[in-house]
Design a protein around this motif. Sequence first.
Motif, PDB file in Angstrom:
ATOM      1  N   VAL A   4      54.242 -24.082 -34.821  1.00 60.99           N
ATOM      2  CA  VAL A   4      54.438 -24.078 -33.374  1.00 60.99           C
ATOM      3  C   VAL A   4      54.480 -25.526 -32.888  1.00 60.99           C
ATOM      4  O   VAL A   4      53.591 -26.317 -33.225  1.00 60.99           O
ATOM      5  CB  VAL A   4      53.292 -23.318 -32.670  1.00 60.99           C
ATOM      6  N   ARG A   9      53.105 -34.531 -26.311  1.00 62.14           N
ATOM      7  CA  ARG A   9      51.759 -34.506 -26.872  1.00 62.14           C
ATOM      8  C   ARG A   9      50.737 -34.981 -25.839  1.00 62.14           C
ATOM      9  O   ARG A   9      49.623 -34.466 -25.794  1.00 62.14           O
ATOM     10  CB  ARG A   9      51.708 -35.404 -28.106  1.00 62.14           C
ATOM     11  N   TYR A  35      47.026 -21.281 -23.283  1.00 60.49           N
ATOM     12  CA  TYR A  35      45.584 -21.401 -23.086  1.00 60.49           C
ATOM     13  C   TYR A  35      45.248 -22.794 -22.569  1.00 60.49           C
ATOM     14  O   TYR A  35      45.885 -23.778 -22.937  1.00 60.49           O
ATOM     15  CB  TYR A  35      44.840 -21.141 -24.403  1.00 60.49           C
ATOM     16  N   GLN A  37      42.230 -25.527 -22.604  1.00 61.33           N
ATOM     17  CA  GLN A  37      40.989 -25.850 -23.309  1.00 61.33           C
ATOM     18  C   GLN A  37      40.327 -27.048 -22.648  1.00 61.33           C
ATOM     19  O   GLN A  37      40.916 -28.132 -22.549  1.00 61.33           O
ATOM     20  CB  GLN A  37      41.232 -26.134 -24.792  1.00 61.33           C
ATOM     21  N   GLY A  42      35.734 -24.117 -22.537  1.00 58.25           N
ATOM     22  CA  GLY A  42      36.296 -23.613 -23.781  1.00 58.25           C
ATOM     23  C   GLY A  42      37.758 -23.257 -23.624  1.00 58.25           C
ATOM     24  O   GLY A  42      38.492 -23.909 -22.887  1.00 58.25           O
ATOM     25  N   LEU A  43      38.170 -22.189 -24.303  1.00 60.92           N
ATOM     26  CA  LEU A  43      39.559 -21.735 -24.266  1.00 60.92           C
ATOM     27  C   LEU A  43      39.708 -20.621 -23.247  1.00 60.92           C
ATOM     28  O   LEU A  43      39.025 -19.608 -23.328  1.00 60.92           O
ATOM     29  CB  LEU A  43      39.973 -21.196 -25.638  1.00 60.92           C
ATOM     30  N   PHE A  45      42.554 -18.066 -21.300  1.00 61.22           N
ATOM     31  CA  PHE A  45      43.895 -17.491 -21.369  1.00 61.22           C
ATOM     32  C   PHE A  45      44.613 -17.657 -20.039  1.00 61.22           C
ATOM     33  O   PHE A  45      44.095 -17.329 -18.974  1.00 61.22           O
ATOM     34  CB  PHE A  45      43.767 -16.006 -21.729  1.00 61.22           C
ATOM     35  N   LEU A  88      43.414 -29.824 -22.309  1.00 60.69           N
ATOM     36  CA  LEU A  88      44.357 -29.642 -23.412  1.00 60.69           C
ATOM     37  C   LEU A  88      44.991 -28.272 -23.228  1.00 60.69           C
ATOM     38  O   LEU A  88      44.289 -27.273 -23.113  1.00 60.69           O
ATOM     39  CB  LEU A  88      43.626 -29.704 -24.748  1.00 60.69           C
ATOM     40  N   LEU A  90      47.190 -25.439 -24.799  1.00 62.90           N
ATOM     41  CA  LEU A  90      47.625 -24.939 -26.095  1.00 62.90           C
ATOM     42  C   LEU A  90      48.532 -23.735 -25.917  1.00 62.90           C
ATOM     43  O   LEU A  90      48.272 -22.875 -25.076  1.00 62.90           O
ATOM     44  CB  LEU A  90      46.419 -24.516 -26.928  1.00 62.90           C
ATOM     45  N   PHE A 100      47.752 -10.270 -28.867  1.00 65.46           N
ATOM     46  CA  PHE A 100      46.910 -11.412 -29.221  1.00 65.46           C
ATOM     47  C   PHE A 100      46.526 -11.433 -30.690  1.00 65.46           C
ATOM     48  O   PHE A 100      45.554 -12.082 -31.067  1.00 65.46           O
ATOM     49  CB  PHE A 100      45.658 -11.400 -28.333  1.00 65.46           C
ATOM     50  N   LEU A 103      47.380 -15.126 -33.970  1.00 73.35           N
ATOM     51  CA  LEU A 103      47.960 -16.224 -33.212  1.00 73.35           C
ATOM     52  C   LEU A 103      48.069 -17.479 -34.065  1.00 73.35           C
ATOM     53  O   LEU A 103      47.161 -17.818 -34.824  1.00 73.35           O
ATOM     54  CB  LEU A 103      47.106 -16.538 -31.985  1.00 73.35           C
ATOM     55  N   PHE A 105      48.566 -21.434 -33.347  1.00 74.71           N
ATOM     56  CA  PHE A 105      48.517 -22.388 -32.246  1.00 74.71           C
ATOM     57  C   PHE A 105      49.346 -23.637 -32.529  1.00 74.71           C
ATOM     58  O   PHE A 105      49.486 -24.067 -33.681  1.00 74.71           O
ATOM     59  CB  PHE A 105      47.069 -22.816 -31.981  1.00 74.71           C
ATOM     60  N   GLY A 106      49.822 -24.229 -31.439  1.00 75.31           N
ATOM     61  CA  GLY A 106      50.409 -25.556 -31.512  1.00 75.31           C
ATOM     62  C   GLY A 106      49.311 -26.604 -31.410  1.00 75.31           C
ATOM     63  O   GLY A 106      48.132 -26.264 -31.270  1.00 75.31           O
ATOM     64  N   SER A 107      49.707 -27.865 -31.485  1.00 75.70           N
ATOM     65  CA  SER A 107      48.726 -28.952 -31.422  1.00 75.70           C
ATOM     66  C   SER A 107      48.300 -29.270 -29.999  1.00 75.70           C
ATOM     67  O   SER A 107      47.330 -29.990 -29.792  1.00 75.70           O
ATOM     68  CB  SER A 107      49.298 -30.213 -32.065  1.00 75.70           C
TER      69      SER A 107
ATOM     70  N   TYR B  36      38.414 -18.133 -34.765  1.00 81.07           N
ATOM     71  CA  TYR B  36      39.259 -19.300 -34.969  1.00 81.07           C
ATOM     72  C   TYR B  36      38.406 -20.513 -35.316  1.00 81.07           C
ATOM     73  O   TYR B  36      37.297 -20.678 -34.801  1.00 81.07           O
ATOM     74  CB  TYR B  36      40.092 -19.591 -33.705  1.00 81.07           C
ATOM     75  N   ARG B  43      44.503 -28.212 -34.253  1.00 76.86           N
ATOM     76  CA  ARG B  43      44.736 -26.961 -33.547  1.00 76.86           C
ATOM     77  C   ARG B  43      43.807 -25.864 -34.064  1.00 76.86           C
ATOM     78  O   ARG B  43      43.406 -25.884 -35.224  1.00 76.86           O
ATOM     79  CB  ARG B  43      46.192 -26.522 -33.748  1.00 76.86           C
ATOM     80  N   PRO B  44      43.478 -24.889 -33.237  1.00 74.86           N
ATOM     81  CA  PRO B  44      42.690 -23.742 -33.723  1.00 74.86           C
ATOM     82  C   PRO B  44      43.490 -22.953 -34.760  1.00 74.86           C
ATOM     83  O   PRO B  44      44.711 -22.792 -34.621  1.00 74.86           O
ATOM     84  CB  PRO B  44      42.460 -22.903 -32.459  1.00 74.86           C
ATOM     85  N   PHE B 102      37.667 -15.783 -24.982  1.00 76.27           N
ATOM     86  CA  PHE B 102      37.032 -16.596 -26.009  1.00 76.27           C
ATOM     87  C   PHE B 102      35.577 -16.901 -25.667  1.00 76.27           C
ATOM     88  O   PHE B 102      35.211 -17.039 -24.495  1.00 76.27           O
ATOM     89  CB  PHE B 102      37.768 -17.936 -26.166  1.00 76.27           C
TER      90      PHE B 102
END
Lengths: 114, 112
Positions: A4, A9, A35, A37, A42-43, A45, A88, A90, A100, A103, A105-107, B36, B43-44, B102
Amino acid sequence: KAGVTQTPRYLIKTRGQQVTLSCSPISGHRSVSWYQQTPGQGLQFLFEYFSETQRNKGNFPGRFSGRQFSNSRSEMNVSTLELGDSALYLCASSLGTGSFEKLFFGSGTQLSVL
Amino acid sequence: GENVEQHPSTLSVQEGDSAVIKCTYSDSASNYFPWYKQELGKRPQLIIDIRSNVGEKKDQRIAVTLNKTAKHFSLHITETQPEDSAVYFCAATNQAGTALIFGKGTTLSVSS
């Protein structure tokens, strides 16, 4: 298979501006979810797209929006940026059979709002 | 609203020891529970997941157990190694299956 990919960046914006983030999913994946972060929360949605339609949405204000194109690439837009939007961001892709599940994830895009 | 509580927030173990991270969820209708791993600056990555119709799942040194009655699920890592050091996130789908909630993460440090 390429993973992904998220661009850019890093981003630095000022309050009141708007920003667009991009996400290219793994080839063959039709679901893209986003998401936020942050160290404190935390993360969280934001929303999920499948076949160019928003399938699910989290509890974020309307300033946060997104879309998905026919090639499954997705963009996320944040308008009228606030300091608290620094985070961040994501994106994650999946085959889409379950919204879901499994998954990838991208960076991420690190957004700083000054 | 739906909530996922994760404990502990930090965990330090010696190499070779076991580590256990526990999560509790509020929505009895949740039916999918992934874990995760996020290494510093990366990344996760999904390490293991379980559905509500299964009580336990193992994959080499990691396992997840689910107690639907108590509404909690746990990650077990045996024979920990320094490369297991990372932040681990648990998650659960909400009742309608329209969101993934999460936990706030557990920072695991494995010292050699």
